[in-house]
Design an enzyme around this catalytic site. Structure first.
Site, PDB file in Angstrom:
ATOM      1  N   ASP A   1       0.829  -1.208   0.000  1.00  0.00           N
ATOM      2  CA  ASP A   1       0.000   0.000   0.000  1.00  0.00           C
ATOM      3  C   ASP A   1       0.862   1.256   0.000  1.00  0.00           C
ATOM      4  OD1 ASP A   1      -2.414  -1.373  -0.009  1.00  0.00           O
ATOM      5  OD2 ASP A   1      -2.491  -1.503   2.175  1.00  0.00           O
TER       6      ASP A   1
ATOM      7  N   HIS B   1      -4.760  -9.690   7.255  1.00  0.00           N
ATOM      8  CA  HIS B   1      -4.580 -10.489   6.046  1.00  0.00           C
ATOM      9  C   HIS B   1      -4.177 -11.922   6.403  1.00  0.00           C
ATOM     10  CE1 HIS B   1      -3.254  -6.274   5.117  1.00  0.00           C
ATOM     11  NE2 HIS B   1      -4.225  -6.420   4.238  1.00  0.00           N
TER      12      HIS B   1
ATOM     13  N   CYS C   1     -37.584 -28.916  25.165  1.00  0.00           N
ATOM     14  CA  CYS C   1     -38.833 -28.934  25.936  1.00  0.00           C
ATOM     15  C   CYS C   1     -38.607 -29.463  27.353  1.00  0.00           C
ATOM     16  CB  CYS C   1     -39.875 -29.787  25.216  1.00  0.00           C
ATOM     17  SG  CYS C   1     -41.488 -29.820  26.042  1.00  0.00           S
TER      18      CYS C   1
ATOM     19  N   THR D   1     -50.087 -31.224  20.256  1.00  0.00           N
ATOM     20  CA  THR D   1     -49.536 -30.218  21.155  1.00  0.00           C
ATOM     21  C   THR D   1     -49.950 -30.575  22.577  1.00  0.00           C
ATOM     22  OG1 THR D   1     -51.456 -28.737  21.126  1.00  0.00           O
ATOM     23  CG2 THR D   1     -49.831 -28.467  19.343  1.00  0.00           C
TER      24      THR D   1
ATOM     25  N   ASP E   1     -46.105 -36.502  21.770  1.00  0.00           N
ATOM     26  CA  ASP E   1     -45.707 -35.092  21.772  1.00  0.00           C
ATOM     27  C   ASP E   1     -45.071 -34.769  23.117  1.00  0.00           C
ATOM     28  OD1 ASP E   1     -45.894 -32.210  20.768  1.00  0.00           O
ATOM     29  OD2 ASP E   1     -46.932 -32.118  22.701  1.00  0.00           O
TER      30      ASP E   1
END
Length: 592
Positions: free
Chosen positions: A116, A231, A424, A520, A575
Site C-alpha cells: 500500500d 490479512h 422442551c 400439542t 408429543d
C-alpha cells in the site's frame, strides 16, 4: 473452522460485483470498474474546492474503505484485489481524473503495509509530477507488533484507520486546508493504539477446502491468536483463555507504559478517549456486544478510562474472520479551535453506507442518569380474594408433582430431540425447579397469592413456546379464578377449578389455534379439563390427560416446530409437551 464455502468462487468477480453494489445502494457514487475506483459523482459535491480525501487498499476489508465514500468522509477509494494493494497507475488515475478539478488539494490515507505504501506513494509522486497538490498520511496503529519486531517498517495499519479517515474527512468537508488536514491526520495516528484477536483464520473466496484446512492447522481449536493481522498474518502470541482474560491481556498490551516495546502512546487516566470495537466480519452481533461490554468494564476498572464515545461494528473487516480489534484514540488538541476538535469531527454527520449510524453527540453529552431504584418499577400488588386454599395442602400436592416432572426431563428431552429441537424437557425442568424453590414462601390461604408467586416464576424461568403458553394459561387461570370470586371466604373446589380451567382454555385460543389432534400439549390439557368438569375427580382427569398424550404417538403435527422439523420418529414417541403436562397432572392426582 472458517467457512470454506462461498457464493462466489471467482475473487475478481466478487470484488467488482461488491464495488458496483455501492453505486446501487448509494446513487451519488460512480464506479470506474477498469481501475476499481469508487468515487463521488461530481454533481453530488456541493463544495468541489474543498480538499479531496482518498483512501484504499486491498479488498476483503469491507466496508472499509469503499463503503466510506460519501459526504463527510472519502471523495474516492482505490481498491485492489483481495488482500492485495491497488497498483500505482490505479492510484494516479484516481488522483488525476476522478476528483473535482477545482479541489485545493488531495489527502491520501494509506495503511502501513509495504504494498500500500509503495503503490500509493508512487501514485502520489506521479500526481505531484503532473502538478497536483497531494499529501499522504500513513496509518500504523497496531501494537501487536512491537518496536523490536516491527523494526523500520513500524506499526501495521488496523481498524484505527477508520477513525483517521473520519476525522480528516470531516475537516475537508468543513473547508480546512490540505496542510492542516494532513497534520491532524498524523496527530490522530500518533495518539492511536489498536490490537486484534481471532479464533481462527479467514478463508478467501476461490481457495479450496483443503487449503482452508491447512490454514486452520496454524491455530488449535482451543487457542486464540492475539495480534493477528487483517490479512491472516500470525499474531504475537497464542493463548487459551476466556473473554475477560483475553481482554485483560489485550488492554495491558495497548496501555501498559512499562512495556517499552509496545508503549506507543501514553494514555493516562485524565485523558479523554474514543473506543472502537471493530468486527473482523465473522463475529455475531451478540458476541460483539458482549466483547464491547467487557472492554468498557475493564477500561474503567483497570485503567481508569471512560471513553467519550464508543463505536461498535464492522468498519474494517477481514472477510469472514472470527475476530475483533480494539482501538483506543486519545483526544489530542487539533489547535484548530473548539469547533474542530477530534471529538467534534468524529461526531460530524456523514452520508456514507459503511459508517455506522451512531447515536448523536447530543445524546452522548446529555449524561443520562438512571432514575432512582423503584421509580420505574413498582412491585405489582395482588388484590386479595375470598378464594381459599390450604397452603400446607397446596405445598404437599405441588411438591411431589413438580419433582415427578423434573425426574421426567431426560425422557421429555429424548422425545423432543426426535420431533423438535430438544429443549422442551429442559424448559419444563427449569420452570418446575423454580416453582419448587418458591413453595416454602407460599404461606397464605388466599389462592390469588399463590398465583402471584407462580405466574412470574414461570414467566422468568421458562422460555420458548412452552414457556409462553404456560405463562399465558396460568395468568388467564388467575384472572378467571378472580372472576369466580365470592363475597365471603370460599374454598376452591374441583368444580371451581374446572370452570376456571375451561375458561382459560377458551382464552388461550386467542393466542394459539391449537386444538386436540394438532399434536400439542392441548391433547393432554383439554381431555383433563373436560373430565374434571364432568366428574370432579382429578384422578380420572389425569388418566384422560395421559390417554390424550399417548394418542399423539403417530399423530402428524399441525402446529409447532415439529411441523417443519420433519422426520419419521413421530410414529414412536408422544408429543413432548403433552407428555410432560400429563406427567405433572398425574403427579398432582397421586398426591391428593
Amino acid at each position: 473452522m472458517s467457512a470454506a464455502k462461498h457464493y462466489l468462487t471467482d475473487p475478481t468477480s466478487a470484488v467488482l460485483s461488491n464495488l458496483n453494489s455501492l453505486t446501487l445502494t448509494n446513487p451519488s457514487l460512480l464506479l470506474d470498474a477498469a481501475n476499481k475506483i469508487v468515487y463521488r459523482n461530481p454533481s453530488s459535491i456541493l463544495n468541489p474546492h474543498n480538499v479531496s480525501v482518498v483512501c484504499g487498499g486491498g479488498s476483503g476489508h469491507e466496508p472499509g474503505f469503499a463503503g466510506f465514500v460519501g459526504d463527510g468522509l472519502l471523495t474516492a477509494c482505490v481498491a485492489g484485489t483481495i488482500f492485495a494493494s491497488p497498483g500505482a497507475e490505479q492510484v494516479r488515475t484516481c488522483l488525476q481524473h476522478r476528483l473535482p478539478s477545482e479541489s485545493k488539494g488531495v489527502l491520501v490515507v494509506a495503511t502501513n503495509y509495504t504494498g500500500d505504501v509503495l503503490n500509493f506513494g508512487m501514485g502520489v509522486e506521479k500526481a505531484r509530477a503532473l502538478g497536483k497538490k497531494v499529501e499522504m498520511v500513513v496509518v500504523g496503529d497496531d501494537v501487536g507488533v512491537g518496536r523490536e519486531r516491527g523494526g523500520k517498517v513500524g506499526r501495521r495499519g488496523l481498524s484505527g484507520t477508520a477513525l483517521v479517515v473520519k476525522v480528516v474527512g470531516a475537516l475537508a468537508e468543513q473547508g480546512v486546508g490540505l496542510e492542516d488536514c494532513a497534520r491532524v491526520g498524523r496527530l490522530v495516528v500518533d495518539n492511536l493504539v489498536s490490537l486484534g484477536a481471532s479464533l481462527s483464520r479467514v478463508h478467501v473466496p476461490g481457495r479450496g477446502i483443503e487449503e482452508a484446512r491447512e490454514e486452520e492447522k496454524r491455530l488449535g481449536p482451543e487457542l486464540i491468536e492475539i495480534g493477528m493481522g487483517i490479512h491472516n498474518e500470525p499474531g504475537c502470541e497464542q493463548v487459551k483463555t476466556d473473554l475477560p482474560g483475553l481482554v485483560k491481556i489485550m488492554l495491558k498490551q495497548m496501555l501498559d507504559q512499562s512495556d517499552k516495546d509496545r508503549s506507543y502512546v501514553k494514555i493516562e487516566k485524565t485523558d479523554e478517549t474514543i473506543l472502537l470495537i471493530n468486527n473482523f466480519g465473522g463475529v455475531s452481533n451478540l458476541e460483539l456486544g458482549a466483547i464491547t461490554n467487557e472492554v468498557v468494564i475493564q477500561l474503567e476498572k483497570n485503567h481508569g478510562l471512560k471513553p467519550r464515545r464508543i463505536i461498535q461494528g464492522t468498519l474494517f473487516g477481514s472477510l469472514d474472520g472470527p475476530g475483533f480489534i480494539v482501538s483506543v484514540l486519545k483526544l489530542a488538541d487539533t489547535k484548530l479551535g473548539a469547533g474542530k476538535s477530534i471529538l467534534g469531527l468524529i461526531d460530524a454527520p456523514v452520508n456514507a453506507i459503511g459508517w455506522p449510524r451512531c447515536v448523536t453527540a447530543e445524546t452522548w453529552e446529555q449524561n443520562h442518569k438512571p432514575p432512582p431504584l423503584g421509580m420505574m418499577e413498582q412491585e405489582d400488588e395482588t388484590e386479595p380474594s375470598n378464594l381459599k386454599l390450604d397452603p400446607s395442602k397446596l405445598r404437599s400436592t405441588l411438591e411431589p408433582a413438580l419433582k415427578k416432572l423434573i425426574a421426567s426431563e431426560a425422557e421429555v428431552t429424548r422425545y423432543d430431540s426426535v420431533v423438535g429441537d430438544g429443549d422442551c424437557g429442559i424448559g419444563l425442568k427449569r420452570g418446575a425447579e423454580a416453582i419448587l424453590k418458591e413453595l416454602p414462601s407460599m404461606t397464605s390461604d388466599d389462592a390469588m397469592m399463590a398465583f402471584a408467586k407462580i405466574c412470574p416464576t414461570v414467566e422468568n424461568n421458562m422460555d420458548g413456546t412452552s414457556g409462553a403458553l404456560y405463562a399465558i394459561f396460568l395468568n388467564s387461570l388467575a384472572s378467571n379464578l378472580r372472576a369466580l370470586d365470592t363475597s365471603s371466604p370460599t374454598p376452591v373446589t374441583a368444580e371451581i377449578w374446572a370452570k376456571a380451567l375451561a375458561m382459560s382454555i377458551e382464552g388461550l385460543g386467542r393466542y394459539t389455534p391449537a386444538q386436540p389432534g394438532d399434536r400439542t400439549l392441548m391433547d393432554a390439557l383439554v381431555p383433563y379439563v373436560k373430565v374434571l368438569q364432568k366428574t370432579g375427580d382429578p384422578k380420572e382427569a389425569a388418566k384422560a390427560a395421559k390417554v390424550g398424550a399417548d394418542k399423539t404417538k403417530g399423530m402428524k403435527a399441525s402446529l409447532g416446530r415439529s411441523v417443519y422439523v420433519g422426520g419419521t420418529g413421530f410414529e414412536e414417541v408422544p408429543d413432548p409437551g403433552a407428555y410432560g403436562l400429563s406427567v405433572f397432572l398425574s403427579g398432582i392426582a397421586d398426591a391428593l
